[in-house]
Design an enzyme around this catalytic site. Structure first.
Site, short mmCIF file in Angstrom:
data_model
loop_
_atom_site.label_atom_id
_atom_site.label_comp_id
_atom_site.label_asym_id
_atom_site.label_seq_id
_atom_site.Cartn_x
_atom_site.Cartn_y
_atom_site.Cartn_z
N TYR A 168 -9.48 4.36 -5.45
CA TYR A 168 -8.45 5.36 -5.69
C TYR A 168 -8.47 5.95 -7.09
O TYR A 168 -7.51 6.63 -7.48
CB TYR A 168 -7.07 4.77 -5.37
CG TYR A 168 -6.98 4.34 -3.92
CD1 TYR A 168 -7.06 5.29 -2.90
CD2 TYR A 168 -6.87 3.00 -3.57
CE1 TYR A 168 -7.01 4.91 -1.57
CE2 TYR A 168 -6.81 2.62 -2.24
CZ TYR A 168 -6.88 3.58 -1.25
OH TYR A 168 -6.84 3.20 0.07
N GLU B 161 0.82 -1.21 0.00
CA GLU B 161 0.00 0.00 0.00
C GLU B 161 0.86 1.27 0.00
O GLU B 161 0.39 2.35 0.37
CB GLU B 161 -0.93 -0.01 1.21
CG GLU B 161 -1.88 -1.20 1.20
CD GLU B 161 -2.70 -1.29 2.47
OE1 GLU B 161 -3.49 -0.37 2.74
OE2 GLU B 161 -2.56 -2.30 3.19
N ASN C 291 -10.26 -0.27 10.50
CA ASN C 291 -9.01 0.23 9.91
C ASN C 291 -8.45 1.28 10.86
O ASN C 291 -9.10 2.29 11.14
CB ASN C 291 -9.34 0.85 8.54
CG ASN C 291 -8.11 1.27 7.78
OD1 ASN C 291 -7.17 1.80 8.34
ND2 ASN C 291 -8.13 1.07 6.48
#
Length: 309
Positions: free
Chosen positions: A215, A19, A272
């Site tokens: 994204y 990531e 998260n």
């Protein structure tokens, strides 16, 4: 100018995980915001000699904008504990627990929090992947057990799709989570310092909310508040999300993801501990809807380095 003298801030961004590119974008947004607030920020792209990087930079506090392995999984947090440096976000245990989807699922179940049925698998040889998962039915989501940003995540609608999904996930991690797919609305809840911020409904224009849809600008609609959502249901999602945040031991900024089924029953997917902060990310949108501009959000993220202690 800054609201307080934080000393020299070491901003960790980039790093060694899959990531990395998302982390660089999150980190740049934080760097710009904290600089606008008058802070002294030095950017550090962690290598395997991170202790030397931190010492050479003479930092007083660390802002973690790393996503995935070695940044979000408790590894960096443990190093910073040993070095005696305050850092942002959740601590070692909560970071490790949230990164491991199977452990998170067990804690959800132990706490009576609704989460879709699941199985943990170890795929040492993707060429011999199973064509079904005991106790689960198609469609399924197949996820690497310890990764974020939907890297390696696939939806399997049949046996052939399952084999392909397991092979894709195994490229990221040999430990894999198979999860019963819930058909319905996808919601996400950002939590800041234990307080639920406005819910967001996520509507990808094609497929599911994978890496591309997360994204790539224009691929997903974000609806704040979710249209037509009953107030009692929204309140229930908020209660479950905050309960999960505390059960997992989270601190500062976190995000909890849900599916809402056809009966408006919420299903908790995962948490998260270092949500993305890019121009398309969910946490900044939720904060803005709560009247918290991005620069203030960055300041509150920074403040979490001291409030945990």
């Amino acid at each position: 100018m800054a609201q307080q003298d934080a000393g020299r801030i070491g901003l960790l961004m980039g790093g060694l995980s899959a990531e990395r590119e998302v982390s660089l974008r999150s980190g740049e947004a934080l760097r710009a915001a904290l600089t606008r607030r008058g802070h002294d920020v030095v950017v550090i792209d962690p290598t395997r000699d991170l202790p030397a990087q931190l010492r050479d930079a003479h930092v007083d506090v660390v802002v973690i904008a790393l996503h995935g392995t070695y940044g979000e999984d408790g590894a960096v947090q443990g190093l910073l504990e040993v070095m005696g440096l305050p850092y942002t976000g959740s601590g070692v245990a909560a970071s490790a627990i949230c990164m491991d989807k199977a452990i998170s699922k067990r804690l959800f179940a132990d706490g009576g929090l609704p989460t879709p049925p699941w199985r943990e698998l170890r795929i040492d040889d993707p060429a011999h992947a199973p064509d079904h998962i005991d106790g689960l039915s198609f469609p399924l989501f197949i996820k690497p057990l310890a990764n974020g940003s939907s890297v390696g995540v696939s939806r399997a609608n049949d046996a052939d799709g399952l084999k392909q999904a397991l092979a894709a996930a195994a490229e990221v991690s040999p430990r894999v989570l198979a999860e019963q797919a819930i058909t319905g609305r996808e919601l996400t809840l950002t939590i800041l310092d234990g307080e639920a911020l406005p819910l967001i409904e996520i509507r990808p224009k094609e497929g599911f909310y994978d890496y591309r849809n997360k994204y790539t600008k224009g691929c997903t609609e974000y609806l704040i508040p979710p249209p037509g959502l009953d107030e009692a249901v929204a309140r229930r999602v908020g209660e479950i999300g905050v309960a999960a945040y505390h059960a997992l031991g989270c601190h500062g900024l976190a995000r909890v993801d849900f599916m809402l089924d056809a009966d408006d029953a919420p299903w908790l997917l995962e948490a998260n501990t270092i949500p993305g902060l890019t121009e398309l990310s969910l946490a900044p949108q939720s904060a803005a809807a709560a009247g918290i501009p991005f620069d203030e959000l960055a300041e509150r993220i920074l403040a979490s380095a001291w409030s945990r202690a």
